[in-house]
Design a protein around this motif. Structure first.
Motif, PDB file in Angstrom:
ATOM      1  N   GLU A 194       0.558  -1.200   0.121  1.00 13.94           N
ATOM      2  CA  GLU A 194       0.059   0.089  -0.166  1.00 13.94           C
ATOM      3  C   GLU A 194       0.923   1.284  -0.229  1.00 13.94           C
TER       4      GLU A 194
ATOM      5  N   CYS B  61      -7.211   7.658   2.455  1.00 11.33           N
ATOM      6  CA  CYS B  61      -6.375   6.704   3.068  1.00 11.33           C
ATOM      7  C   CYS B  61      -6.890   6.527   4.587  1.00 11.33           C
TER       8      CYS B  61
ATOM      9  N   TRP C 299      -9.656   4.306   4.558  1.00 17.05           N
ATOM     10  CA  TRP C 299      -9.515   3.049   4.209  1.00 17.05           C
ATOM     11  C   TRP C 299      -8.786   2.445   5.606  1.00 17.05           C
ATOM     12  N   GLN C 300      -7.998   3.097   6.361  1.00 15.75           N
ATOM     13  CA  GLN C 300      -7.646   2.671   7.571  1.00 15.75           C
ATOM     14  C   GLN C 300      -8.629   2.444   8.272  1.00 15.75           C
TER      15      GLN C 300
ATOM     16  N   TRP D 276      -9.052  -1.447   6.661  1.00 17.51           N
ATOM     17  CA  TRP D 276      -7.843  -2.103   7.596  1.00 17.51           C
ATOM     18  C   TRP D 276      -8.361  -3.156   8.407  1.00 17.51           C
TER      19      TRP D 276
ATOM     20  N   LYS E 143      -6.789  -6.657   7.936  1.00 21.02           N
ATOM     21  CA  LYS E 143      -5.597  -7.098   9.040  1.00 21.02           C
ATOM     22  C   LYS E 143      -6.203  -8.423   9.734  1.00 21.02           C
TER      23      LYS E 143
ATOM     24  N   TYR F  43       2.282  -7.779   4.235  1.00 18.45           N
ATOM     25  CA  TYR F  43       1.673  -6.245   4.120  1.00 18.45           C
ATOM     26  C   TYR F  43       2.700  -5.198   4.140  1.00 18.45           C
TER      27      TYR F  43
ATOM     28  N   ASP G 177      -1.305   5.403  12.278  1.00 20.31           N
ATOM     29  CA  ASP G 177      -2.774   5.504  12.687  1.00 20.31           C
ATOM     30  C   ASP G 177      -3.310   6.640  13.560  1.00 20.31           C
TER      31      ASP G 177
END
Length: 197
Positions: A43, A52, A55-56, A60, A64, A75, A108
């Motif tokens: 990514e 982003c 998406w996180q 994610w 994950k 990843y 994050d």
């Protein structure tokens, strides 16, 4: 819609062509399966990119749990700063100064702080707070975000992303093939057959 870098906006569409095998790169930060895994997901993202951050937050956790925590895929997160680039670069530098064990936690936190910026909090204030929570004092924070060698290394990572055909963030590659849709369903459709094969 992708967050585009200023430099990338000037590129011609020919820079976006096809898929390329993406080899390990200097400075890669990775989770999950070890290098050489059957499936590697790369990514390219920016801590200042709202897409982003979405998406996180939204994709994610499921990605994950399904692929990273189970060591089914490697990843790899690659830094690709978008506007405001000075803020993005500072955020990435803080994550690196915090150390490998805290890197993803800091990423994050910086992405999550975008909401604060929209509400009027200066990004510098958020970044200072995040640096402090990662164990950096004021002097370390200032040294970190002005480290010329670290900035030069980031410039090289950005150039490598451009050379790989990255035109915005987030951009995903599965075993070197660019995936246009970053939803969990689309990523799974690209990953699962490779895991079975």
């Amino acid at each position: 819609m992708l967050c585009l870098t200023t430099a990338v906006a000037a590129l011609t569409l020919s820079a976006c062509s096809g898929s390329r095998q993406i080899a390990p790169a200097e400075g890669d930060m990775a989770l999950g399966a070890p290098e050489g895994a059957k499936v590697t997901v790369v990514e390219y993202a920016s801590v200042t990119c709202s897409h982003c951050a979405a998406w996180q937050e939204e994709v994610w956790p499921g990605f994950k749990a399904r692929y990273v925590d189970t060591n089914k895929v490697r990843y790899v997160f690659r830094e690709f700063p978008t506007a405001p680039q000075a803020v993005a670069v500072a955020g990435f530098l803080i994550a690196r100064c915090a150390g490998e064990r805290q890197y993803f936690q800091v990423i994050d936190q910086v992405m999550a702080s975008q909401e604060e910026w929209r509400a009027g909090t200066p990004p510098s204030q958020s970044l200072q707070r995040i640096a402090t929570s990662a164990g950096l004092n004021d002097q370390q924070f200032r040294a970190c975000v002005s480290d010329r060698d670290a900035i030069a290394a980031m410039d090289e990572r950005i150039k490598a992303g451009l050379d790989a055909g990255v035109t915005g963030t987030p951009t995903f590659f599965v075993n070197g093939v660019k995936i246009a849709d970053s939803s969990l369903a689309a990523l799974s459709a690209a990953i699962d057959p490779l895991l079975e094969g």
